[in-house]
Write a protein that holds these residues in place. Structure first.
Motif, PDB file in Angstrom:
ATOM      1  N   PHE A  56       0.830  -1.196   0.000  1.00  0.00           N
ATOM      2  CA  PHE A  56       0.000   0.000   0.000  1.00  0.00           C
ATOM      3  C   PHE A  56       0.871   1.254   0.000  1.00  0.00           C
ATOM      4  O   PHE A  56       1.948   1.282   0.610  1.00  0.00           O
ATOM      5  N   SER A  57       0.397   2.281  -0.672  1.00  0.00           N
ATOM      6  CA  SER A  57       1.093   3.572  -0.655  1.00  0.00           C
ATOM      7  C   SER A  57       0.884   4.213   0.705  1.00  0.00           C
ATOM      8  O   SER A  57      -0.148   4.022   1.355  1.00  0.00           O
ATOM      9  N   ASN A  65     -11.307  -1.216  -7.730  1.00  0.00           N
ATOM     10  CA  ASN A  65     -10.921  -2.188  -6.715  1.00  0.00           C
ATOM     11  C   ASN A  65     -10.020  -3.233  -7.343  1.00  0.00           C
ATOM     12  O   ASN A  65     -10.325  -3.758  -8.412  1.00  0.00           O
ATOM     13  N   GLU A  66      -8.935  -3.524  -6.675  1.00  0.00           N
ATOM     14  CA  GLU A  66      -8.009  -4.554  -7.132  1.00  0.00           C
ATOM     15  C   GLU A  66      -8.260  -5.778  -6.263  1.00  0.00           C
ATOM     16  O   GLU A  66      -7.887  -5.801  -5.100  1.00  0.00           O
ATOM     17  N   SER A  67      -8.956  -6.741  -6.826  1.00  0.00           N
ATOM     18  CA  SER A  67      -9.200  -7.987  -6.088  1.00  0.00           C
ATOM     19  C   SER A  67      -9.137  -9.134  -7.085  1.00  0.00           C
ATOM     20  O   SER A  67     -10.104  -9.472  -7.726  1.00  0.00           O
ATOM     21  N   ASN A  68      -7.972  -9.645  -7.223  1.00  0.00           N
ATOM     22  CA  ASN A  68      -7.700 -10.731  -8.151  1.00  0.00           C
ATOM     23  C   ASN A  68      -7.246 -11.926  -7.319  1.00  0.00           C
ATOM     24  O   ASN A  68      -6.503 -11.772  -6.347  1.00  0.00           O
ATOM     25  N   SER A  69      -7.662 -13.109  -7.710  1.00  0.00           N
ATOM     26  CA  SER A  69      -7.285 -14.294  -6.936  1.00  0.00           C
ATOM     27  C   SER A  69      -5.768 -14.509  -6.935  1.00  0.00           C
ATOM     28  O   SER A  69      -5.234 -15.161  -6.047  1.00  0.00           O
ATOM     29  N   LEU A  70      -5.076 -13.964  -7.922  1.00  0.00           N
ATOM     30  CA  LEU A  70      -3.619 -14.113  -7.992  1.00  0.00           C
ATOM     31  C   LEU A  70      -2.884 -13.040  -7.189  1.00  0.00           C
ATOM     32  O   LEU A  70      -1.683 -13.156  -6.962  1.00  0.00           O
ATOM     33  N   CYS A  71      -3.606 -12.005  -6.795  1.00  0.00           N
ATOM     34  CA  CYS A  71      -2.967 -10.909  -6.046  1.00  0.00           C
ATOM     35  C   CYS A  71      -2.965 -11.235  -4.551  1.00  0.00           C
ATOM     36  O   CYS A  71      -3.919 -11.810  -4.027  1.00  0.00           O
ATOM     37  N   PRO A  72      -1.925 -10.814  -3.853  1.00  0.00           N
ATOM     38  CA  PRO A  72      -1.810 -11.164  -2.436  1.00  0.00           C
ATOM     39  C   PRO A  72      -2.767 -10.394  -1.525  1.00  0.00           C
ATOM     40  O   PRO A  72      -3.075 -10.847  -0.445  1.00  0.00           O
ATOM     41  N   ARG A  73      -3.255  -9.235  -1.958  1.00  0.00           N
ATOM     42  CA  ARG A  73      -4.119  -8.441  -1.080  1.00  0.00           C
ATOM     43  C   ARG A  73      -5.141  -7.652  -1.895  1.00  0.00           C
ATOM     44  O   ARG A  73      -4.927  -7.321  -3.047  1.00  0.00           O
ATOM     45  N   HIS A  74      -6.230  -7.354  -1.225  1.00  0.00           N
ATOM     46  CA  HIS A  74      -7.278  -6.518  -1.815  1.00  0.00           C
ATOM     47  C   HIS A  74      -6.866  -5.059  -1.616  1.00  0.00           C
ATOM     48  O   HIS A  74      -6.409  -4.672  -0.550  1.00  0.00           O
TER      49      HIS A  74
END
Length: 151
Positions: free
Chosen positions: A32-33, A47-56
């Motif tokens: 996070f910034s 919103n960034e919520s991808n199953s491959l991403c480590p965090r929402h």
């Protein structure tokens, strides 16, 4: 020969899948910034919520098209999201109002044109009636005239 073809296909599949995964991981917010952005600088968010991403994360996109990742649980982030959503609703309402206003103007113009056409038709009808009436008067004047006597 078949073995060589099989190995080539496996290597190609491996390259394609690893490239796709690497491309996806580049779009994730890894951290996070820090700090706070002024809402005046933010053009939009997603919103960034991808199953491959480590965090929402919430990604703010600035007017200069720069992206920043923030924790969606922070109250100031939620306030900016609320502000941007209300701003978008207002924009949509304004567009709909303008569209309705334009439709009303078109309807008004159509009504005026119809009234004008009906007035023109009435004028033509009256002119035709006057013309027929004048012709009748002329025909009556010929029919009521006395033949001249010749002596």
């Amino acid at each position: 020969m078949k073995m060589l073809l099989f190995v080539s296909l496996c290597i190609s599949a491996l390259i394609v899948s690893s490239t796709a995964f690497a491309g996806s991981s580049n779009t994730c917010c890894m951290k996070f910034s820090s700090g706070i952005l002024s809402r005046k600088l933010i053009a939009r968010y997603y919103n960034e919520s991808n199953s491959l991403c480590p965090r929402h994360a919430v990604v703010f996109v600035t007017l200069k098209n720069r992206t920043f990742c923030f924790d969606p649980k922070q109250s100031w982030v939620q306030n900016i999201i609320k502000y941007l959503n209300e701003k978008e609703k207002l924009h949509m309402t304004t567009q709909n109002s303008a569209s309705i206003s334009t439709d009303k103007e078109k309807l008004h113009m159509t009504t005026q044109n119809s009234a004008s056409m009906s007035t023109d038709k009435e004028k033509m009808h009256m002119a035709t009636q006057n013309s027929v009436s004048t012709e009748k008067k002329q025909s009556y004047s010929f029919s009521t005239s006395q033949p001249s006597s010749i002596m």
